[in-house]
Design an enzyme around this catalytic site. Sequence first.
Site, PDB file in Angstrom:
ATOM      1  N   LYS A   1     -25.563  -7.715 -13.554  1.00  0.00           N
ATOM      2  CA  LYS A   1     -24.987  -6.933 -12.432  1.00  0.00           C
ATOM      3  C   LYS A   1     -25.065  -5.439 -12.745  1.00  0.00           C
ATOM      4  O   LYS A   1     -25.298  -4.612 -11.865  1.00  0.00           O
ATOM      5  CB  LYS A   1     -23.527  -7.326 -12.201  1.00  0.00           C
TER       6      LYS A   1
ATOM      7  N   LYS B   1     -14.014  -3.882   2.526  1.00  0.00           N
ATOM      8  CA  LYS B   1     -14.855  -2.673   2.500  1.00  0.00           C
ATOM      9  C   LYS B   1     -16.309  -2.950   2.883  1.00  0.00           C
ATOM     10  O   LYS B   1     -16.959  -2.090   3.468  1.00  0.00           O
ATOM     11  CB  LYS B   1     -14.785  -1.999   1.128  1.00  0.00           C
TER      12      LYS B   1
ATOM     13  N   ALA C   1     -15.886  -1.667  -6.836  1.00  0.00           N
ATOM     14  CA  ALA C   1     -15.175  -0.446  -7.244  1.00  0.00           C
ATOM     15  C   ALA C   1     -16.099   0.467  -8.054  1.00  0.00           C
ATOM     16  O   ALA C   1     -16.100   1.692  -7.867  1.00  0.00           O
ATOM     17  CB  ALA C   1     -13.941  -0.811  -8.060  1.00  0.00           C
TER      18      ALA C   1
ATOM     19  N   SER D   1       0.811  -1.222   0.000  1.00  0.00           N
ATOM     20  CA  SER D   1       0.000   0.000   0.000  1.00  0.00           C
ATOM     21  C   SER D   1       0.846   1.275   0.000  1.00  0.00           C
ATOM     22  O   SER D   1       1.853   1.368   0.703  1.00  0.00           O
ATOM     23  CB  SER D   1      -0.909   0.017   1.235  1.00  0.00           C
TER      24      SER D   1
ATOM     25  N   ASN E   1     -14.510   2.869   3.075  1.00  0.00           N
ATOM     26  CA  ASN E   1     -13.042   2.846   2.963  1.00  0.00           C
ATOM     27  C   ASN E   1     -12.387   3.701   4.049  1.00  0.00           C
ATOM     28  O   ASN E   1     -11.163   3.763   4.116  1.00  0.00           O
ATOM     29  CB  ASN E   1     -12.582   3.315   1.568  1.00  0.00           C
TER      30      ASN E   1
HETATM   31  P1  ATR Z   1     -14.126  -4.885  -7.249  1.00  0.00           P
HETATM   32  O1  ATR Z   1     -14.598  -4.776  -5.842  1.00  0.00           O
HETATM   33  O2  ATR Z   1     -12.667  -4.567  -7.448  1.00  0.00           O
HETATM   34  O3  ATR Z   1     -14.997  -4.139  -8.203  1.00  0.00           O
HETATM   35  P2  ATR Z   1     -15.445  -7.338  -7.932  1.00  0.00           P
HETATM   36  O4  ATR Z   1     -16.623  -6.978  -7.105  1.00  0.00           O
HETATM   37  O5  ATR Z   1     -14.921  -8.743  -7.919  1.00  0.00           O
HETATM   38  O6  ATR Z   1     -14.187  -6.451  -7.592  1.00  0.00           O
HETATM   39  O7  ATR Z   1     -15.782  -6.923  -9.454  1.00  0.00           O
HETATM   40  C1  ATR Z   1     -14.869  -7.089 -10.474  1.00  0.00           C
HETATM   41  C2  ATR Z   1     -15.419  -6.411 -11.724  1.00  0.00           C
HETATM   42  O8  ATR Z   1     -14.449  -6.508 -12.765  1.00  0.00           O
HETATM   43  C3  ATR Z   1     -16.684  -7.040 -12.274  1.00  0.00           C
HETATM   44  O9  ATR Z   1     -17.446  -6.051 -12.914  1.00  0.00           O
HETATM   45  C4  ATR Z   1     -16.102  -8.050 -13.279  1.00  0.00           C
HETATM   46  O10 ATR Z   1     -17.015  -8.425 -14.302  1.00  0.00           O
HETATM   47  P3  ATR Z   1     -18.103  -9.605 -14.027  1.00  0.00           P
HETATM   48  O11 ATR Z   1     -19.157  -8.995 -13.170  1.00  0.00           O
HETATM   49  O12 ATR Z   1     -18.583  -9.981 -15.367  1.00  0.00           O
HETATM   50  O13 ATR Z   1     -17.330 -10.707 -13.336  1.00  0.00           O
HETATM   51  C5  ATR Z   1     -15.001  -7.225 -13.857  1.00  0.00           C
HETATM   52  N1  ATR Z   1     -13.923  -7.991 -14.510  1.00  0.00           N
HETATM   53  C6  ATR Z   1     -12.903  -8.648 -13.914  1.00  0.00           C
HETATM   54  N2  ATR Z   1     -12.077  -9.184 -14.821  1.00  0.00           N
HETATM   55  C7  ATR Z   1     -12.582  -8.852 -16.051  1.00  0.00           C
HETATM   56  C8  ATR Z   1     -12.173  -9.106 -17.401  1.00  0.00           C
HETATM   57  N3  ATR Z   1     -11.076  -9.812 -17.690  1.00  0.00           N
HETATM   58  N4  ATR Z   1     -12.941  -8.592 -18.394  1.00  0.00           N
HETATM   59  C9  ATR Z   1     -14.040  -7.880 -18.119  1.00  0.00           C
HETATM   60  N5  ATR Z   1     -14.479  -7.602 -16.862  1.00  0.00           N
HETATM   61  C10 ATR Z   1     -13.763  -8.088 -15.843  1.00  0.00           C
END
Ligand code: ATR
Length: 275
Positions: free
Chosen positions: A156, A66, A131, A15, A87
């Site tokens: 989603k 979070k 995020a 971090s 956060n």
């Molecule tokens: P965070 O809290 O970092 O947002 P998360 O809740 O696991 O982590 O969400 C990850 C996001 O990145 C989701 O929108 C995921 O898409 P899906 O909902 O379809 O899983 C997206 N994501 C992760 N890897 C991806 C990839 N290679 N291509 C497109 N979307 C991706």
Amino acid sequence: MLDLYAVIGNPVSHSKSPAIHSAFALQTNQTMEYTTLLAPIDGFKAAVENFRQQGGRGLNVTVPFKLEAYQLSTRLTERARIAQAVNTLKFEGNEISGDNTDGAGLVRDIESNLLIPIAAKRVLLLGAGGAARGVILPLLQKEPALLAIANRTINKAEILQEQFIPYGKIVAGDFRQFSEEKFDIIINATSASLHNELPDLPPHIFTHAELAYDMMYNQEALTPFLKFAQQHGARQLADGIGMLVEQAAESFFVWRNVKPLTKPVIAMLKSTNKI
Ligand code: ATR
């Protein structure tokens, strides 16, 4: 005794928050200490309690805690309640106040540092995880012409659209759905860059973009998203370093009631970039 703060996460050793908050403290003459706190994956609550007992005044919360920080808070700001994620924790007596400064940090970086107003712009937000959720309300409060949420898993994005409809003009789809549309600002809130992956995006969406923004950062090279955006016409690129510093400044203000200057700290972090 020094006022004690920390960033809690797992992992957390990478971090940059200690360097950022130490720079803020020095700059604003605040006597405080800021460290990292590694909590076991199943031991967040106990680690927070222990930190409070030792006189801790506040915590930044990072992956994967979070949501647990949100649930642990006895008081929430509106932006944290709506993001369903916290956060920033502040401890006062028996109260645990939860805030979320991520969205404010992103908006501030785009408007104050990159000098791109969000009002009346067409904004595309990629991703529908935690995020993305954390930045939707602050983006809508800037009154873009449209906020489109695109996600690999379409339902989603639709769930987020339903939740945020009362706050502004918001639509949802998958990446293909927006392939023929024009956007001014395209923000990557997926976690793809963390794994050095590129979401399966239609290249045309970048043709008119004045800004491609990746909430992640990589100090060794452009993220795959930023590289792709650059190749397909985005005029300006930004990674998440500015957002990181701006959200930290908001947390610092929550705790100390003092606003630090962010530009010198962003410059300090960027000076170690290899890009
Ligand atoms: P965070 O809290 O970092 O947002 P998360 O809740 O696991 O982590 O969400 C990850 C996001 O990145 C989701 O929108 C995921 O898409 P899906 O909902 O379809 O899983 C997206 N994501 C992760 N890897 C991806 C990839 N290679 N291509 C497109 N979307 C991706």
